[in-house]
Write a protein that holds these residues in place. Structure first.
Motif, PDB file in Angstrom:
ATOM      1  N   UNK A  48       0.849  -1.214  -0.035  1.00 43.77           N
ATOM      2  CA  UNK A  48      -0.095  -0.052  -0.083  1.00 43.77           C
ATOM      3  C   UNK A  48       0.791   1.263   0.070  1.00 43.77           C
ATOM      4  N   UNK A  49       0.206   2.299  -0.477  1.00 45.47           N
ATOM      5  CA  UNK A  49       0.923   3.746  -0.705  1.00 45.47           C
ATOM      6  C   UNK A  49       0.797   4.317   0.687  1.00 45.47           C
ATOM      7  N   UNK A  50       1.568   5.270   1.103  1.00 40.47           N
ATOM      8  CA  UNK A  50       1.653   5.960   2.065  1.00 40.47           C
ATOM      9  C   UNK A  50       1.812   7.350   2.004  1.00 40.47           C
ATOM     10  N   UNK A  51       1.235   8.359   3.040  1.00 39.55           N
ATOM     11  CA  UNK A  51       1.474   9.746   2.759  1.00 39.55           C
ATOM     12  C   UNK A  51       2.820  10.239   3.304  1.00 39.55           C
ATOM     13  N   UNK A  52       3.659  11.213   2.268  1.00 42.73           N
ATOM     14  CA  UNK A  52       4.746  11.720   2.842  1.00 42.73           C
ATOM     15  C   UNK A  52       4.560  12.998   2.629  1.00 42.73           C
ATOM     16  N   UNK A  53       5.335  13.909   3.365  1.00 41.26           N
ATOM     17  CA  UNK A  53       5.398  15.324   3.351  1.00 41.26           C
ATOM     18  C   UNK A  53       6.934  15.753   3.378  1.00 41.26           C
ATOM     19  N   UNK A  54       6.920  16.932   2.714  1.00 43.47           N
ATOM     20  CA  UNK A  54       8.032  17.628   2.769  1.00 43.47           C
ATOM     21  C   UNK A  54       8.329  18.650   3.908  1.00 43.47           C
ATOM     22  N   UNK A  55       9.283  19.219   4.161  1.00 50.42           N
ATOM     23  CA  UNK A  55       9.271  20.076   5.482  1.00 50.42           C
ATOM     24  C   UNK A  55       8.734  21.650   5.261  1.00 50.42           C
ATOM     25  N   UNK A  56       8.610  21.791   4.008  1.00 47.80           N
ATOM     26  CA  UNK A  56       7.884  23.164   3.750  1.00 47.80           C
ATOM     27  C   UNK A  56       9.009  24.148   3.253  1.00 47.80           C
ATOM     28  N   UNK A  57       8.353  24.984   2.386  1.00 47.44           N
ATOM     29  CA  UNK A  57       9.297  26.279   1.770  1.00 47.44           C
ATOM     30  C   UNK A  57       8.451  27.189   1.914  1.00 47.44           C
ATOM     31  N   UNK A  58       9.026  28.515   2.315  1.00 47.81           N
ATOM     32  CA  UNK A  58       8.290  29.670   2.392  1.00 47.81           C
ATOM     33  C   UNK A  58       8.220  30.374   1.196  1.00 47.81           C
ATOM     34  N   UNK A  59       6.839  30.954   0.855  1.00 49.47           N
ATOM     35  CA  UNK A  59       6.685  31.911  -0.246  1.00 49.47           C
ATOM     36  C   UNK A  59       6.026  33.186   0.365  1.00 49.47           C
ATOM     37  N   UNK A  60       6.701  34.411   0.038  1.00 49.22           N
ATOM     38  CA  UNK A  60       6.189  35.384   0.244  1.00 49.22           C
ATOM     39  C   UNK A  60       6.199  36.406  -0.706  1.00 49.22           C
ATOM     40  N   UNK A  61       4.825  36.911  -0.941  1.00 46.80           N
ATOM     41  CA  UNK A  61       4.613  37.673  -2.196  1.00 46.80           C
ATOM     42  C   UNK A  61       4.290  39.233  -1.582  1.00 46.80           C
ATOM     43  N   UNK A  62       5.216  39.911  -1.851  1.00 46.90           N
ATOM     44  CA  UNK A  62       4.951  41.611  -1.510  1.00 46.90           C
ATOM     45  C   UNK A  62       4.206  42.532  -2.525  1.00 46.90           C
ATOM     46  N   UNK A  63       3.409  43.126  -1.846  1.00 43.66           N
ATOM     47  CA  UNK A  63       2.486  43.964  -2.859  1.00 43.66           C
ATOM     48  C   UNK A  63       2.949  45.262  -2.700  1.00 43.66           C
TER      49      UNK A  63
END
Length: 121
Positions: free
Chosen positions: A106-121
């Protein structure tokens, strides 16, 4: 064990572009789907885009026409090209994979550590 490693986040002005990458490594037998989620402060994590093993893609309404998800030639890498970025796209972006490992049923869920995206207006 499987690892997902994201890269490509950063600070960009509204209207600009960023490209996120996610590489899956480890004891991978097959990948059913890979997705990008995001979570802004005080909000729930939401699905941004997904791509399944056959290549079918799906997008949140808020990013349709601006974001493109794709897989690399090695099939264990997924990209998220983000164009026409808006301030509301600011969030931590997480890579997710539904992955089956060798010797595991069976398949298992895996997650990365995350990466921040910041959009300035």
């Amino acid at each position: 064990q499987v690892q997902l490693v994201e890269s490509g986040g950063g600070l960009v002005q509204a209207g600009g572009s960023l490209r996120l990458s996610c590489a899956a490594s480890g004891s991978i037998f097959s990948i059913s789907a890979m997705d990008w989620y995001r979570q802004a402060p005080g909000k729930q994590r939401e699905l941004v885009a997904s791509i399944i093993s056959g290549g079918t893609t799906n997008y949140a309404d808020s990013v349709k026409g601006r974001f493109t998800i794709s897989r690399g030639n090695a099939q264990n890498t997924v990209y998220l090209q983000m164009n026409s970025l808006k301030s509301e796209d600011s969030a931590v972006y997480y890579c997710h994979g539904l992955i089956r490992s060798y010797g595991v049923f069976g398949a298992v869920d895996y997650w990365g550590q995350g990466t921040q995206v910041t959009v300035s207006s």
